[in-house]
Write an enzyme that holds these catalytic residues in place. Structure first.
Site, short mmCIF file in Angstrom:
data_model
loop_
_atom_site.label_atom_id
_atom_site.label_comp_id
_atom_site.label_asym_id
_atom_site.label_seq_id
_atom_site.Cartn_x
_atom_site.Cartn_y
_atom_site.Cartn_z
N ARG A 258 0.83 -1.21 0.00
CA ARG A 258 0.00 0.00 0.00
C ARG A 258 0.86 1.25 0.00
O ARG A 258 0.52 2.25 -0.65
CB ARG A 258 -0.95 -0.01 1.19
CG ARG A 258 -1.87 1.21 1.23
CD ARG A 258 -2.88 1.15 2.36
NE ARG A 258 -3.95 0.21 2.05
CZ ARG A 258 -4.21 -0.88 2.76
NH1 ARG A 258 -3.45 -1.18 3.80
NH2 ARG A 258 -5.20 -1.67 2.43
N ALA A 259 1.97 1.24 0.72
CA ALA A 259 2.84 2.41 0.77
C ALA A 259 3.38 2.75 -0.61
O ALA A 259 3.46 3.93 -0.98
CB ALA A 259 3.99 2.18 1.75
#
Length: 376
Positions: A258-259
Site C-alpha cells: 500500500r505504501a
C-alpha cells in the site's frame, strides 16, 4: 422555506448561520499539513489524511479551510456517536418487498460527495465505522446491502481524520489505510506563536475584512486544484520513479504494497499541483515522509539483496557456522557470558519448569552396604 406544525399552522424557520472559515492561505506554520491536504484534494483516492497532534494545533481549522477551496465547499462532520446507518445510509426493505423498488436514504458519505468528510478524534470511533469510511474514501463508491438488496452511489470526498495521541492510538490495521499522515507539534517559537495569535485575533474581530485580504491567494489555490485535477491522468511513472519508491519503502520495512501505491499517487498529485511535465524522483522524495511516517518499522531493517531482516541474516550465518563440521576453526568461538543462564527448552517440546540434567559428584560413605550385596 417553512415548517408546518401538527396543527397546520406554519412557522417561519430560522435560517442556518454558517460561520466563515479561516482562509487556507492564512494558515501559519502548517506547511506540511497544507501540502498533505492539497495532495488529497487533488487525488481523493489517496485515502485521506490522518492528522495527529495535541489539542489547539489548528487541526479542525485547516479542515474547514480546505473545504472552502473545493467545488462545492461542503464540510461534513462525523460525530463520535454516529451509527453505521447514519454513516453509509439505509435501505427501506418494506418498499422493496411491496413495490419492488429500492428506496435509499442517503447518509453522511453521500452528503460529503465532492467535499470534505471531517472526523475529529477518529481514534475514538468504533473500528467498524473507521473501516467502512476508509473503504469508501479509497474507492470513491459507497455500497449499502441489506437482506440481499444493494444500492451503490458515488462518494468521492477528502477524508481528514484527526487524533490526539494522548487519548489513544488507532490499530495498526486501520492507521495503515490512511494514505498520508502529518504529526503536528506544539509551537515554542515566540515569533511564530505571536504571528498565529495576531492572525487569529484579526480574523475574530473582523472576519470579512480579514478574508478580503486573502481573496486573491484563495482564488489561486482554487485554480491550482482545478488545473491539477485535470492534469492528473496525463502523468505517468517511469522506471526511475518506480525504483526510488521501492527503495524508500524497502528501507522503511513497510508491510505490504500500500505504501508503494500511495507514494506513487502522492508524487503524481504533487507533480500535477506544480504543473510539472512528468513525475520525478524529487517528487517522490518530497512526499515520502507523509507516506511512511505511520508505516515505518523502526525496529527492523530489511536487506535489499534478499529481503530478509539484517538481524535474521546475521543470526542465520552465526548458526550455520556453529553447526558446520570439520574444517571450522573453533578456537575463535566467542566465550559464553559469565552470567548467562542455561537455555530452557521451548514450550511444546517439554513441560514448563523442566530443567536439563546436570552432572553431580558422588561421595562414597563407609559402613553403608549397597543394596543387593550380601554381607559376608
Amino acid at each position: 422555506m417553512s415548517a408546518t406544525k401538527p396543527d397546520g399552522n406554519e412557522q417561519a424557520s430560522q435560517p442556518t448561520v454558517q460561520r466563515p472559515a479561516f482562509p487556507f492561505a492564512a494558515l501559519i506554520g502548517q506547511t506540511p499539513l497544507q501540502h498533505a491536504l492539497l495532495l488529497t484534494a487533488i487525488d481523493p483516492g489517496l485515502g485521506g489524511v490522518l492528522v495527529s497532534g495535541p489539542r489547539g494545533t489548528a487541526k479542525s481549522t485547516a479542515a474547514r479551510a480546505l473545504a472552502e477551496l473545493l467545488p462545492q465547499g461542503q464540510l461534513v462532520n462525523l460525530p463520535l456517536g454516529a451509527s453505521e446507518d447514519r454513516l453509509i445510509g439505509t435501505l427501506d426493505i418494506e418498499t422493496v418487498l411491496r413495490d419492488g423498488s429500492v428506496r435509499f436514504s442517503p447518509g453522511l458519505l453521500a452528503k460529503a460527495h465532492h467535499g470534505v468528510l471531517y472526523v475529529d478524534e477518529v481514534n475514538l470511533l468504533p473500528d467498524t465505522l473507521v473501516d467502512a469510511l476508509l473503504d469508501v474514501a479509497a474507492s470513491g463508491v459507497n455500497t449499502v446491502e441489506r437482506d440481499g438488496v444493494s444500492h451503490s452511489h458515488d462518494a468521492s470526498f477528502v477524508l481528514i481524520g484527526t487524533m490526539n495521541p494522548e487519548e489513544g492510538e488507532l490499530r495498526p490495521q486501520l492507521i495503515d489505510r490512511f494514505g498520508l499522515m502529518v504529526e503536528l507539534q506544539n509551537c515554542f517559537e515566540p515569533h511564530v506563536r505571536q504571528a498565529i495569535v495576531k492572525a487569529r485575533l484579526a480574523f475574530d474581530f473582523d472576519p470579512a475584512g480579514f478574508r478580503a485580504g486573502y481573496a486573491q491567494q484563495q482564488a489561486a489555490y482554487v485554480q491550482r486544484i482545478r488545473a491539477a485535477r485535470e492534469a492528473l491522468p496525463q502523468l505517468a511513472f517511469n522506471d526511475a520513479v518506480h525504483a526510488r519508491v521501492s527503495a524508500l519503502c524497502i528501507d522503511a520495512a513497510v508491510d505490504g504494497l500500500r505504501a508503494d501505491l500511495v507514494m506513487l499517487r502522492a508524487a503524481r498529485a504533487l507533480a500535477a499541483l506544480e504543473q510539472a511535465a512528468a513525475v520525478t524522483a524529487e517528487h517522490v522524495d518530497r512526499v515520502a515522509e507523509a507516506v511512511l511516517i505511520h508505516r515505518r518499522h523502526r525496529d527492523r531493517q530489511y536487506s535489499r539483496r534478499d529481503g530478509q531482516q539484517d538481524g535474521d541474516t546475521r543470526e542465520s550465518g552465526t548458526q550455520q557456522q556453529a553447526n558446520s563440521g570439520g574444517g571450522a576453526d573453533r578456537s575463535h568461538a566467542p566465550e559464553p557470558a559469565l552470567d548467562a543462564a542455561p537455555s530452557l527448552p521451548t514450550a511444546g517440546n517439554h513441560d514448563w519448569g523442566y530443567l536439563p540434567p546436570q552432572p553431580a559428584g558422588t561421595t562414597q560413605v563407609k559402613g553403608v552396604i549397597p543394596l543387593g550385596v550380601k554381607k559376608r
